[in-house]
Design a protein around this motif. Sequence first.
Motif, mmCIF file in Angstrom:
data_model
loop_
_atom_site.group_PDB
_atom_site.id
_atom_site.type_symbol
_atom_site.label_atom_id
_atom_site.label_comp_id
_atom_site.label_asym_id
_atom_site.label_seq_id
_atom_site.Cartn_x
_atom_site.Cartn_y
_atom_site.Cartn_z
ATOM 1 N N GLY A 1 33.129 65.090 80.706
ATOM 2 C CA GLY A 1 33.754 66.322 81.284
ATOM 3 C C GLY A 1 35.056 66.547 81.496
ATOM 4 N N HIS A 2 35.584 67.695 81.836
ATOM 5 C CA HIS A 2 37.018 67.910 82.259
ATOM 6 C C HIS A 2 37.017 69.400 82.814
ATOM 7 N N ASN A 3 38.053 69.565 83.620
ATOM 8 C CA ASN A 3 38.240 70.934 84.161
ATOM 9 C C ASN A 3 37.169 71.598 85.037
ATOM 10 N N VAL A 4 36.987 70.989 86.131
ATOM 11 C CA VAL A 4 35.798 71.415 87.139
ATOM 12 C C VAL A 4 36.509 72.650 87.850
ATOM 13 N N ILE A 5 35.542 73.782 87.993
ATOM 14 C CA ILE A 5 36.085 74.965 88.533
ATOM 15 C C ILE A 5 35.218 75.282 89.619
ATOM 16 N N ALA A 6 35.684 75.424 90.753
ATOM 17 C CA ALA A 6 35.250 75.626 92.199
ATOM 18 C C ALA A 6 35.391 77.187 92.396
ATOM 19 N N LEU B 1 23.858 77.820 107.368
ATOM 20 C CA LEU B 1 23.756 76.740 108.725
ATOM 21 C C LEU B 1 25.069 76.246 109.122
ATOM 22 N N GLY B 2 26.159 76.952 108.740
ATOM 23 C CA GLY B 2 27.479 76.668 109.199
ATOM 24 C C GLY B 2 28.198 75.685 108.291
ATOM 25 N N PHE B 3 27.902 74.875 107.035
ATOM 26 C CA PHE B 3 28.735 74.190 106.590
ATOM 27 C C PHE B 3 29.582 75.014 105.526
ATOM 28 N N GLU B 4 30.741 74.358 105.185
ATOM 29 C CA GLU B 4 31.924 74.859 104.273
ATOM 30 C C GLU B 4 31.216 74.582 102.752
ATOM 31 N N THR B 5 30.989 75.663 102.037
ATOM 32 C CA THR B 5 30.322 75.320 100.805
ATOM 33 C C THR B 5 31.031 75.903 99.504
ATOM 34 N N ARG B 6 30.759 75.394 98.467
ATOM 35 C CA ARG B 6 31.345 76.056 97.267
ATOM 36 C C ARG B 6 30.529 75.828 96.095
ATOM 37 N N ILE B 7 30.447 76.307 94.895
ATOM 38 C CA ILE B 7 29.752 76.071 93.786
ATOM 39 C C ILE B 7 30.951 75.559 92.611
ATOM 40 N N ALA B 8 30.552 74.525 91.982
ATOM 41 C CA ALA B 8 31.457 73.913 91.166
ATOM 42 C C ALA B 8 30.635 73.766 89.608
ATOM 43 N N ARG B 9 31.526 73.948 88.532
ATOM 44 C CA ARG B 9 31.051 73.887 87.315
ATOM 45 C C ARG B 9 31.976 73.251 86.335
ATOM 46 N N PHE B 10 31.628 72.628 85.137
ATOM 47 C CA PHE B 10 32.322 72.407 84.258
ATOM 48 C C PHE B 10 32.760 73.540 83.496
ATOM 49 N N ASP B 11 33.948 73.257 82.585
ATOM 50 C CA ASP B 11 34.319 74.364 81.603
ATOM 51 C C ASP B 11 33.721 73.993 80.183
ATOM 52 N N ASN B 12 33.358 72.740 80.068
ATOM 53 C CA ASN B 12 33.087 72.254 78.679
ATOM 54 C C ASN B 12 31.490 71.745 78.488
ATOM 55 N N ILE B 13 30.610 71.645 79.867
ATOM 56 C CA ILE B 13 29.362 71.257 79.929
ATOM 57 C C ILE B 13 28.454 72.393 80.686
ATOM 58 N N GLY C 1 34.926 84.393 96.919
ATOM 59 C CA GLY C 1 35.063 84.848 95.509
ATOM 60 C C GLY C 1 35.960 84.327 94.941
ATOM 61 N N THR C 2 36.902 83.486 95.463
ATOM 62 C CA THR C 2 38.080 83.004 94.854
ATOM 63 C C THR C 2 37.863 81.641 94.104
ATOM 64 N N GLU C 3 38.325 81.475 92.879
ATOM 65 C CA GLU C 3 38.148 80.240 92.167
ATOM 66 C C GLU C 3 39.478 79.356 92.189
ATOM 67 N N ALA C 4 38.982 78.008 92.015
ATOM 68 C CA ALA C 4 40.368 76.939 91.717
ATOM 69 C C ALA C 4 39.791 75.817 90.951
ATOM 70 N N ASN C 5 40.760 75.291 90.407
ATOM 71 C CA ASN C 5 40.663 73.965 89.572
ATOM 72 C C ASN C 5 40.691 72.917 90.566
ATOM 73 N N VAL C 6 39.689 72.235 90.460
ATOM 74 C CA VAL C 6 39.457 71.031 91.454
ATOM 75 C C VAL C 6 39.108 69.646 90.646
ATOM 76 N N SER C 7 39.813 69.901 89.487
ATOM 77 C CA SER C 7 39.527 68.606 88.344
ATOM 78 C C SER C 7 39.937 67.373 89.040
ATOM 79 N N ARG C 8 41.084 67.389 89.684
ATOM 80 C CA ARG C 8 41.590 66.222 90.154
ATOM 81 C C ARG C 8 41.006 65.393 91.479
ATOM 82 N N GLU C 9 40.213 66.343 92.186
ATOM 83 C CA GLU C 9 39.261 66.012 93.129
ATOM 84 C C GLU C 9 38.172 65.182 92.660
#
Length: 305
Positions: free
Chosen positions: A283-288, A228-240, A293-301
């Motif tokens: 929680g900590h270390n949120v990975i998006a 639908l035209g939105f910028e999206t990503r999928i995020a997850r915890f690395d400990n939950i 296909g690229t991944e980034a650590n977005v924990s500070r956000e």
Amino acid sequence: MQRKDLRVEPALLLLFIIAIILVVGIYYLVSMFKFPLAILYYFIITRLNLISYAMLINVIIRVAFIFGLFLPVLHMLFKLVSFILRKRRGLEKISVDLSLREIRFRILFTLGLALLILASELLLPLYLLAPVKNRIDGFVENIQLSNRNLLGASAMATIRRVVVYVNSSLNSSWSRPEAALEIDNMLSDADYVILRMLGFHVAHVIFFQKWGSCGEYAIATAYLLDKLGFETRIARFDNIDHSWAEMKLNNSWFIVDPWYIGKRYENELLVPVSKLSLLFPEGHNVIATYFNGTEANVSREHGYG
């Protein structure tokens, strides 16, 4: 017509080597392309209502397949060992019903099986996933048409329609036996390469299977919002063990997870990512993961660190 028999020792050794090569090749092929077996497993479970025996059926299918592959090798190994033992005992040379025609038959049969696997890998998605893709495309086009007729409906109204569509299309398999129906987790990287070549996405598999936990809900939601035209990503915890969809709105990222995170934030449809650390202090270390296909650590956000 008299059959042209080979000498016993070379014939047995040759056929044994050929059988091993073909079986290893087929096993490797099936390990790469799991879509046909996953679909077979899915239909056995759903059509016969055997969800309570899903794990047992999975084991039976795998054992039967492996046994069927290695049976020719075991057969030839038995004949080879039997011949060697009889020869060492000085017994009269035994006759083995083995000919070039038998070798050709085994080779052609195995090659035929390989072609069947490849054909199923290509044709089954076209038959099963094409209708799912058409329904999703129709839903997206309907929203886009509605937004044009309403001179630009609000983003919240669009997001709400996406959530309703996901809710009506998927059933939660979290901590339920139906988790065995998450065939998107059974497929290999090679399967997804083929699916992308055919124009399909993992979301199409998820909407086809109709069952999923947080990961499937996140993928389905992010995929529709992206269409639908939105910028999206999928995020997850690395400990939950939890993942969710996120979208960018007015240059800010928001969590779209009314099924879990939203319930912790006053049942809101959109949750600012900066609030996540307040809701999940453990929680900590949120990975998006982005759609390229690229991944980034977005924990500070998300308020961590």
